[in-house]
Design a protein around this motif. Structure first.
Motif, short mmCIF file in Angstrom:
data_model
loop_
_atom_site.label_atom_id
_atom_site.label_comp_id
_atom_site.label_asym_id
_atom_site.label_seq_id
_atom_site.Cartn_x
_atom_site.Cartn_y
_atom_site.Cartn_z
N ILE A 1 0.85 -1.19 0.00
CA ILE A 1 0.00 0.00 0.00
C ILE A 1 0.88 1.24 0.00
O ILE A 1 1.82 1.36 0.79
CB ILE A 1 -0.93 0.00 1.23
N SER B 1 -2.85 0.36 -4.18
CA SER B 1 -2.19 -0.94 -3.96
C SER B 1 -1.31 -1.22 -5.17
O SER B 1 -1.80 -1.30 -6.31
CB SER B 1 -3.25 -2.04 -3.79
N GLN C 1 0.79 5.72 -0.30
CA GLN C 1 -0.09 6.88 -0.10
C GLN C 1 0.57 8.13 -0.66
O GLN C 1 1.70 8.47 -0.29
CB GLN C 1 -0.39 7.07 1.39
N GLU D 1 -4.68 6.72 -1.71
CA GLU D 1 -4.11 5.42 -1.39
C GLU D 1 -4.25 4.49 -2.58
O GLU D 1 -5.27 4.53 -3.29
CB GLU D 1 -4.80 4.81 -0.17
N LYS E 1 -9.26 6.41 -2.27
CA LYS E 1 -8.60 5.15 -2.57
C LYS E 1 -8.72 4.90 -4.06
O LYS E 1 -9.82 4.85 -4.61
CB LYS E 1 -9.24 4.02 -1.78
#
Length: 1213
Positions: free
Chosen positions: A642, A719, A644, A717, A689
């Motif tokens: 993850i 992935s 940010q 955020e 996200k």
């Protein structure tokens, strides 16, 4: 500078006038500052003697004699390194000495005047204040014409070049021309000597003395009749090479330099004497209130003394005398009317003396004193102006002060850099202290600061020129007020500031603030003069320093002017960049008329499509702040992590919300960039996200809301899948603004964001608000992707060390502990432990010679086997085999998992060998010495037998088998060498024991050389064929390996007599000893032989010559045979014997004698018994011979030299 005559500023050097070398008019030496040339007192045109080397010779005389404002040779540190330096000028034949006591308008020609010529009607110098014709009459102190007289007209040395007559070989013609030359030189010598000027004549010839043999006599004749000496009076110069010309000029200047100094010493003493008489005129032509006062005369003569000391290069004396004259002149100003022309003359003399004192201090390497002199001069003149004019707030005062700083700056430009270092920080004149009792005002700064001060004072001069003028206005060095109004002050200030900026740039880069300040001042002046291109250029040079120092107040006002300059000059890129920078809230006070981003290029036509501009956040104060962080510092391959991205917009509130078109996040290390585009349909929450799609594209794409309010913080955020090993770092964020008239991209450097920054946090949204958490990683922008943990085991089948030269086969077993099938490959690399060389390896059963083998699919809990072979090096070393197993799970074929395994292989010698060379008895009789074999031979062929015993050991001897050997002898010198074969090609060893292998080589050495040689030499080399016997060693049991022992050097004595010992029977009843005395020499030898039966005496046996060749491998200890007593029980027995105890024996040349002794042991015991010692003494050569056991039936104790024989208990017949 133009306002000062060069005579007041230039350095004074001894003057040398040269006549007859050049046809070009020789102008007086100009100052380095391009000062306009004054009228020359020298006559023209100039003529030369037209000899070929004239220009080269004149160049050699003038080399290093600049005579400008700064003279390098006058520096104290360089004075000894420099040759004597003159100021050299060329004159013609009609040169005239300056008048001494006559009008300056009618000088007397030295070349034409005779001793009975006219006398001067005046009793004073034409430059004296007492002469009506003088420009100083009646009350002037000194003028530049007096300095010009001694700098350009009146020399200390006059060098006259004259060519000798050689056009005819007629003796009468030569004599006539020589007499004319004598008369000419004599007249010149007389007239120059009257003025105390050294006259030197140089007679030049186109021929050498060898070409014209009477030249030497003619030159001597000239010297004799002119009274000029050969050293420095009349010199002869034949044709010379360029190097000889330089040497001639250097030597002549060296010889004349002391004379020139004496000339100025005389003038200095004369001025001192006149100073002692107060310098007053006994009969002044005018009333006393109009002529020069006594104080003025004192100043005049003190000034003259200082000038003459300067001519003598006595800087310390010149400083003292100039200082006295300076103080006197300051007091003398009270007697000068401010409206008198003498006021400006005195001011110029005062400035010149201060300049000379300052410069002489720099010559003495005293920059602090020089700065003190400058400060005192400024303060003294300031006090003088305020006293006489009641104020100093006049443009003339600031013009004069600016001139002084400008003058100092130009002097420092000429001086060496070590006098005023470029790195000394500017402390300012009002600072208190920079060191103990050391005022900062006394620090001499480099020329850049002086130019800057001159520019500031010129600005003040411009301001004062527009003010109301006082009643009494000083016009020293400035034009009248009506002309001053039209003076280009801005141009002068601009020139001074640009020069100051250039000087600061020459430093070490430590004064960047001053560079930025000066560039800002230059830009502001260009802006006022509407030179917008130049203004933008200097704005750009200063803005980077202001950004780095965060001086936003100064930077804001500068950006406002720079935006106008960019728009006026049509520079769109700079306009867009500056307007984006002005959006920052740091510049809010200057944002009253701020335009929207879409209106940045209003008024410009976008021809050729919409332009695109790329900006760098490091070059502007960017209102967009960004930070990126990974949640973890490490992650395994084939997983996700993850990340940010945090944004904050610090734009001014006047602008409202700002919409960005896209964000592009770039990484180093190979991770794909992430492209986030604006989507109005996405919720504008502060924590978003992102869902990344299109993984196979060039970017990982996502969508989000990119509208930010002033001061708002927003996080994104995401992935990120990790499919590659390595370290990845978020490097930059490209923020794109898509407008109708242009596209702008701002590259935000993420590496410049400090970890202590408020934005460097991990943000969490709760209830619509963002809360920050501290990051634990020291480098949150980076992540290290480590390999996935492997689940395979690697086992090698290597046992024990490897041996040099062998071909070793090593099996590998790879066992899988994975839960699914995998695709397996193995890669090898073999090298020594230091990495200096690689060792080739070969896979057994592989399809190609590659270092990688594919083992196919392996099931869970199954194993795969493979083998590889290594040919060991031919020398000992330590090898390392790096085994790299790479496999891919069939469920995820894109991810490679690696397991490394290391195999250490010490490579040693397989065997260790020691040699023992001992004599043996030759079984046949030697040839008779009475038989002639060869006429050219001096001796019969004598054969001696030797036994070379080789003992071979190894670390793992029980698992090594010697199959065959090859014993090779080479480089035999002087003898016939025969190796006796015993029929067996194998080394003997008891298979049930661990003893070493042993083999004896019998060697017959025959001396067949016609000349007697004392020794013979040979090289022996033993090669073994061997293999391992253990079946699980990894070696190929079908192949034999070859190992060659190091070369053995053998030495055989040929002529030395020797005594050999053998035994025939060793029973308890009878011990039969045999001794053989061999004489291989051509001498008849007589020996005294004694058998010693004393129990305390042992056989005189020196330790035999043993040759041991030992391995250098670290795996073997030094091998040595233990004494016999450590292996078998030794006893001392008493013997009775039959025969004489002492006997004399004669041995013929090239023959041997046998002596037999029958011994009876008195104590009948069995085992090893020590036998009596036999003493053999050569009665002629007085030498004892050593006794050598020549049979394996003996044992020797090498420590004591005792010989033992094994006595059996039963008698032997």
């Amino acid at each position: 500078m133009d306002v000062y005559p060069p005579e007041y500023l230039c350095h004074n050097l001894p003057l040398m006038l040269v006549s007859g070398l050049t046809t070009s008019p020789s102008r007086t030496s100009q100052s380095t500052w391009n000062t306009s040339n004054l009228d020359s007192p020298l006559s023209s045109p100039y003529v030369d003697t037209s000899f070929p080397n004239g220009p080269e010779l004149f160049k050699a005389f003038t080399e290093g004699a600049e005579g400008g404002v700064w003279e390098e040779s006058a520096v104290k540190a360089e004075r000894k390194a420099h040759a004597p330096v003159f100021r050299v000028l060329a004159v013609g034949k009609d040169y005239q000495l300056p008048a001494k006591k006559s009008s300056p308008l009618s000088p007397v020609s030295v070349s034409s005047i005779s001793s009975s010529g006219p006398k001067s009607p005046s009793s004073h110098s034409p430059l004296s204040p007492l002469s009506p014709e003088s420009p100083l009459f009646p009350d002037g102190i000194i003028s530049q014409f007096w300095l010009r007289k001694y700098r350009d007209a009146l020399p200390a040395v006059f060098v006259y070049f004259r060519e000798i007559f050689i056009e005819s070989d007629d003796t009468q013609s030569k004599f006539s021309h020589d007499n004319d030359l004598i008369k000419e030189l004599s007249d010149l010598k007389k007239q120059f000597s009257e003025r105390n000027v050294k006259f030197v004549a140089v007679v030049v010839s186109r021929r050498t003395i060898l070409q014209s043999i009477d030249l030497n006599d003619r030159v001597s004749y000239l010297r004799k009749n002119t009274g000029l000496d050969a050293k420095s009076g009349l010199l002869f110069l034949p044709p010379c090479s360029p190097l000889e010309i330089q040497i001639f000029a250097k030597d002549l200047k060296q010889a004349l330099y002391p004379i020139a100094l004496d000339f100025y010493s005389t003038l200095l003493k004369h001025a001192r004497r006149k100073r002692g008489r107060n310098g007053g005129s006994p009969s002044p032509p005018l009333p006393s209130n109009q002529h020069l006062s006594a104080a003025g005369w004192n100043i005049r003569y003190e000034f003259k003394q200082a000038v003459f000391a300067e001519f003598r290069q006595e800087n310390d004396v010149a400083i003292k005398l100039y200082g006295i004259a300076y103080e006197s002149l300051l007091e003398y100003f009270d007697s000068i009317a401010i409206d008198s022309p003498r006021w400006n003359e005195a001011r110029m003399i005062l400035d010149s003396m201060a300049f000379k004192i300052l410069k002489c201090n720099l010559y003495q390497n005293q920059p602090v004193m020089a700065q003190k002199v400058f400060n005192v001069h400024i303060e003294s003149v300031t006090a003088l102006v305020e006293k006489r004019f009641s104020t100093k707030d006049m443009y003339s005062y600031f013009a004069w002060k600016a001139q002084q700083y400008w003058l100092l700056a130009q002097l420092l430009d000429l001086a060496p850099e070590d006098i005023s270092p470029k790195s000394v920080p500017f402390t300012g004149a009002n600072s208190t202290i920079v060191g103990p009792d050391f005022p900062s005002a006394n620090v001499l700064h480099h020329s850049g600061f002086q130019y800057l001060c001159a520019a500031r004072l010129t600005m003040e001069r411009c301001r004062r020129a527009g003010d109301s003028l006082p009643q009494h206005l000083e016009l020293y060095l400035v034009p009248p007020p009506e002309q001053e109004q039209n003076f280009d002050h801005a141009g002068l200030v601009l020139s001074l500031l640009e020069t100051a900026y250039a000087r600061f740039n020459k430093g070490d880069g430590s004064q960047t603030r001053m560079q930025a300040y000066i560039a800002h001042e230059i830009a502001h002046i260009h802006f006022q003069k509407e030179n917008y291109v130049d203004a933008l250029k200097y704005f750009h040079l200063s803005e980077s320093e202001y950004r780095r120092e965060k001086w936003y107040t100064i930077l804001g006002s500068m950006i406002s002017e720079a935006i106008v300059a960019a728009r006026k000059s049509g520079n769109k890129l700079e306009l867009v960049k500056l307007q984006f920078e002005s959006l920052s809230r740091e510049f809010a006070p200057w944002n009253s008329g701020l335009a929207k981003i879409s209106d940045f290029l209003d008024g410009f036509e976008c021809a050729g499509g919409k332009p695109e501009y790329t900006l760098d956040s490091d070059s502007i104060v960017c209102f967009v702040e960004a930070h990126f962080a990974f949640m973890a510092a490490e992650a395994h391959l084939a997983t996700s992590v993850i990340g940010q991205l945090t944004l904050r917009s610090q734009h001014t509130p006047v602008l409202g919300a700002v919409k960005m078109s896209s964000l592009q996040l770039n990484f180093t290390g190979g991770l794909k960039p992430i492209l986030v585009t604006h989507d109005d349909s996405v919720s504008g929450t502060r924590a978003q996200k992102l869902e990344l799609v299109d993984m196979t594209d060039e970017y990982c794409n996502g969508k989000g809301c990119l509208v930010l309010q002033p001061g708002e913080v927003r996080t994104f955020e995401m992935s990120l899948p990790l499919k590659t090993l390595g370290t990845f770092t978020a490097s930059s964020l490209i923020v794109t603004f898509e407008e109708s008239s242009f596209t702008a991209k701002i590259a935000v450097n993420l590496e410049t964001v400090a970890i202590e920054d408020a934005l460097s946090k991990w943000w969490i949204e709760d209830g619509g608000k963002l809360y920050s958490q501290r990051l634990t990683s020291s480098s949150p922008r980076s992540i290290t992707v480590i390999p996935k943990q492997s689940h395979v085991d690697i086992v090698s089948g290597l046992k024990g060390p490897a041996y040099i030269g062998e071909k070793l086969i090593i099996p590998l077993t790879i066992t899988s502990r994975e839960d699914e099938d995998l695709q397996l490959s193995v890669k090898l690399r073999t090298q020594d432990v230091e990495g200096q060389f690689d060792v080739p390896t070969t896979w057994i059963g592989g399809n190609s010679p590659s270092d990688t083998i594919e083992l196919g699919t392996v099931s869970p809990s199954s194993s795969a086997q493979c083998q590889f072979s290594i040919s060991m090096p031919t020398d000992t070393c330590d090898l390392i085999v790096d085994v790299t197993v790479t496999y891919r799970l069939l469920s995820d074929p894109d991810i490679s998992i690696v397991k490394n395994h290391t195999i250490d292989i010490p490579v040693i010698f397989p065997f260790h060998v020691s040699y023992d060379l001992s004599p043996r008895i030759y079984p046949r009789r030697w040839p008779s010495p009475f038989f002639v074999y060869k006429l050219e031979s001096h001796s019969p062929p004598i054969t001696k037998r030797w036994c070379l015993s080789a003992v071979i050991d190894a670390v793992d001897l029980q698992h090594l088998e010697i199959h065959d050997y090859n014993f090779d002898v080479s480089n035999v010198v002087g003898v016939d060498f025969e190796l006796l074969q015993d029929g067996s090609k194998a080394f003997q060893r008891d298979a049930s024991s661990t003893d070493a292998y042993q083999h004896n080589f019998m060697i017959d050495v025959t001396n067949n050389d016609p000349m007697e040689k004392r020794i013979a030499t040979a090289d022996a080399k033993l090669t073994l064929s061997w293999r391992r016997t253990n079946m699980d060693s990894g070696s190929d049991e079908k192949e034999y390996n070859s190992f060659t022992m190091p070369t053995l050097k053998l030495t055989f004595p040929l002529l030395e007599p020797r005594v050999l010992m053998d035994v025939q029977s060793t029973s308890s009843e009878n011990v039969h000893l045999m001794y053989f005395i061999e004489n291989a020499t051509s001498h008849l030898l007589t020996f005294s032989v004694t058998l010693d039966l004393n129990n305390d005496m042992s056989l005189s046996y020196p330790i035999r010559h043993q040759l041991r060749q030992q391995s250098q491998s670290k795996d073997f200890d030094d091998h040595d045979h233990a004494p016999v007593r450590d292996k078998v029980p030794l006893q001392n027995a008493n013997f009775a014997y039959e025969g004489a105890k002492q006997v004399g024996v004669r041995v013929l040349p090239y023959s041997s004698r046998r002596l037999d002794f029958e011994l009876l042991p008195l104590a009948v015991t069995s085992g090893w018994q020590r036998v009596p010692a036999l003493r053999v003494y050569d009665t002629h050569f007085k030498k004892s011979l050593s006794v050598f056991p020549a049979s394996e039936k003996f044992r020797v104790d090498f420590k004591t030299g005792a010989v033992y024989v094994n006595i059996s208990s039963s008698p032997k017949l």
